[in-house]
Structure formats: C-alpha cells, structure tokens
Scaffold this active site. Structure first.
Site, short mmCIF file in Angstrom:
data_model
loop_
_atom_site.label_atom_id
_atom_site.label_comp_id
_atom_site.label_asym_id
_atom_site.label_seq_id
_atom_site.Cartn_x
_atom_site.Cartn_y
_atom_site.Cartn_z
N GLN A 126 0.84 -1.19 0.00
CA GLN A 126 0.00 0.00 0.00
C GLN A 126 0.88 1.25 0.00
OE1 GLN A 126 -2.32 -0.81 3.56
NE2 GLN A 126 -1.10 0.58 4.79
N ASP A 246 -13.00 4.89 6.74
CA ASP A 246 -12.59 4.07 5.60
C ASP A 246 -13.22 4.58 4.32
OD1 ASP A 246 -11.20 2.40 7.30
OD2 ASP A 246 -12.70 0.79 7.28
#
Length: 345
Positions: A126, A246
C-alpha cells in the site's frame, strides 16, 4: 478453503501482458498525483522494525507479527511490519516536515494470520502517507476535505485506465458519500457491519464511513482499530465520536463493498491516553513511540494507507487479488480459481 466469490461467467478483460501494463500505469499515475494533491514527499520505508518499540501497527490486537532474531544484535527480535501507521509520524518529526506537507512511501508487509480470499492476501502492499497538521485542523471538516481530495485522485486514475483500456468503463460517482458508522447503524440496525457496508456502498457507489473503532449505540464497534494511531474517541461537530474512517467503493465484479483506504486524524496526547485506558493497554505509555508522543516530540498529523493491489484489482475489474500480485494460496483455492477462469499469478 476460505470462502471465495466466483463471478458467474467471469473472464478477465485484460490478458496477462495487458494486466502488467495496467498495474504499472496505475501505480505510476496514482502515486504521482497523490503526492501532488496532498503535497507529499516520498521516503524510504522499513520492511521490519525492532520488537518492543511500539512502532509496529497492532491492527486489531490479535494478529501475530512475523518475527525473527537478529544475530548481529544478540538475537534481539525484529518484526515484519503490519503497516507503518506509527512509524510515519516519527519521520514527520525527524525530517522536520512543516504543517500542510507530508510524506508517502511504498509499504510492503506480511500478515501471516490473514484469511485468504478474493481480497485478502498474506502480502500487503500500500501507499502509506502522513501529513503534519495544526491543532485547528483536528476536526471532522478537515478530515472530510482530505477524503474528497484523495477521492478526486482515485477518479482521475479511473479515467486514465479508461483512456488506456477503453473496454474498462468508468463506474465511480462524481462525489463520495460521507456517513458516520453511527448513522449507518441507524439506517440498518438489524444488519452486521459488513452487511451495512454492502448496502451503503451499492447505493452510492463510493462512501467514506466515519468514526470506526469505538463502540456504537449498540455497544459494538463498526470495526476494530488500534488505540495508538487513529483518533476514534474525540467528539466532533456532528455530535458523534471519531476523526477517522474508511474509503469504500462498490465492486461490481465481485458484487460487494470494497475497502480502498483506512485513514484518519491521529491521536493527540489526550486521545492516546484515553484510548489506551479504554483498551486496558496503559503499559504502552513506556514504549518508544508513545513516550515520544507524550513528550511532545511528534507533530499532530493525519494519515492512512491506500491499497496498491486493491486499487489495481478494482480499476482492472479483476475477480481476485491474486490476479494482481504474486502470493501464496491454498492449492484448493488455486484449483477453484483456475477452473473458473481466474488466473492467479
């Protein structure tokens, strides 16, 4: 075998060569645009950190880190990182990054306890990013402004993919819908957190769910969060709690909600002490990272992680993350995927 989603009649829109080109294009374009949008400087990241420093991400507190002894340090233990959520904040301090600027890095991790399925792998890649903020920025309005800027980069990347591969049509809405975990519970009180995410993501296409980590009105958190990076207890201007969340989109290929990023404004001293106490982890105050924060040696910050393989999987309309990255899968999962036209790398 972990539960797999097998899309009916699935066939990849790209062959292996095109897939590799797509991955390269997405990663190059996205990180450059994210860096420009949020004013982030690229830094080099560790693959492992010393055990006992408090620098590793503890995720939900139950996942085991991959650990090994270091011969040159009298067998002192090192841990492969889960993520760089806390390490990045020390770099902001050590590099003297000013307010309004930040860093990003390629983060590679191993999560040995991960359940393996369409979207979860042993290998995690990531873009981890972190930016310095001021006390006046520690509010939900600032958080949402950053979310919208990141989402703008995501949409620009989707258009670049469409330019390169016209068979992959853009699907993301123009704006991301923002809702708190508390409001989401009120909308769907009889559903599980995952079911609530599915319903809201399918309805809007792209959502940011705020306030993840603390207990909701039903006494349960929407999802777990470690107590020492995201701030999930500070009251906000909406009369709710939490300055994190999120970014989730609806994935048409596998017909489910699909998390692309977990992010948030980080704990200040008060929030750190409060959240450590809530989790019964006050002994962490004596660890390296926590002492630096409590001694005012670390700046206030906002940050998060954005899944590289997740982004590529979504943009290239793949059914399995193993079509994007090389990892280890159970043999029965590999056989099932091969049988259903899902070629794992």
């Amino acid at each position: 075998m972990s539960a797999l989603i097998i899309p009916k009649g699935y066939k990849s829109l790209l062959d292996l060569r095109e897939t590799e080109l797509g991955i390269e294009n997405i990663k190059d374009f996205f990180q450059k645009n994210l860096s420009a949008e949020l004013r982030l400087r690229r830094v080099t990241a560790p693959l492992f950190v010393l055990k006992g420093t408090g620098l590793n991400d503890d995720l939900n507190g139950v996942e085991r880190a991959v650990t090994f002894p270091i011969k040159a340090l009298d067998d002192q233990k090192a841990e492969v990182v889960h993520s760089l959520a806390k390490w990045k904040r020390t770099i902001l301090a050590d590099y003297g990054i000013e307010r309004g600027y930040g860093i990003y890095t390629d983060m590679n991790a191993i999560r040995a306890d991960e359940d393996l399925d369409n979207i979860h792998s042993l290998y995690v890649d990531q873009w981890d990013w972190e930016a310095t903020i001021g006390q006046e920025d520690r509010n939900v309005e600032y958080l949402e402004a950053i979310v919208k800027r990141i989402y703008a980069v995501i949409r620009r990347t989707e258009f670049v993919v469409y330019e390169r591969f016209p068979q992959i049509k853009p699907v993301l809405p123009e704006e991301i819908h923002i809702i708190s975990a508390e409001k989401l519970l009120e909308l769907y009180p009889d559903k599980t957190p995952h079911e609530r995410e599915n319903l809201i993501a399918k309805k809007y296409g792209a959502v940011f769910i705020e306030g993840i980590g603390g207990p909701l009105k039903n006494g349960e958190p929407h999802d777990g969060r470690a107590p020492d990076y995201d701030d999930w207890t500070t009251p906000n201007s909406k009369g709710e709690f939490g300055l994190n969340g999120d970014i989730i989109v609806w994935n048409n290929t596998i017909e489910r909600s699909f998390e692309l990023s977990s992010m948030g404004i980080r704990v200040d001293k008060e929030a750190l002490l409060r959240q450590l106490k809530l989790r019964g982890l006050e002994e962490r105050k004596n660890l390296y990272f926590h002492k630096r924060l409590l001694n005012d040696e670390l700046p206030l910050s906002i940050g998060g992680g954005i899944g590289q393989s997740r982004l590529c999987m979504f943009f290239l309309r793949k059914a399995h993350i193993g079509e994007i990255q090389s990892s280890i899968w159970p043999e029965d999962q590999r056989a099932c995927c091969a049988k259903n036209n899902i070629p794992l790398i």
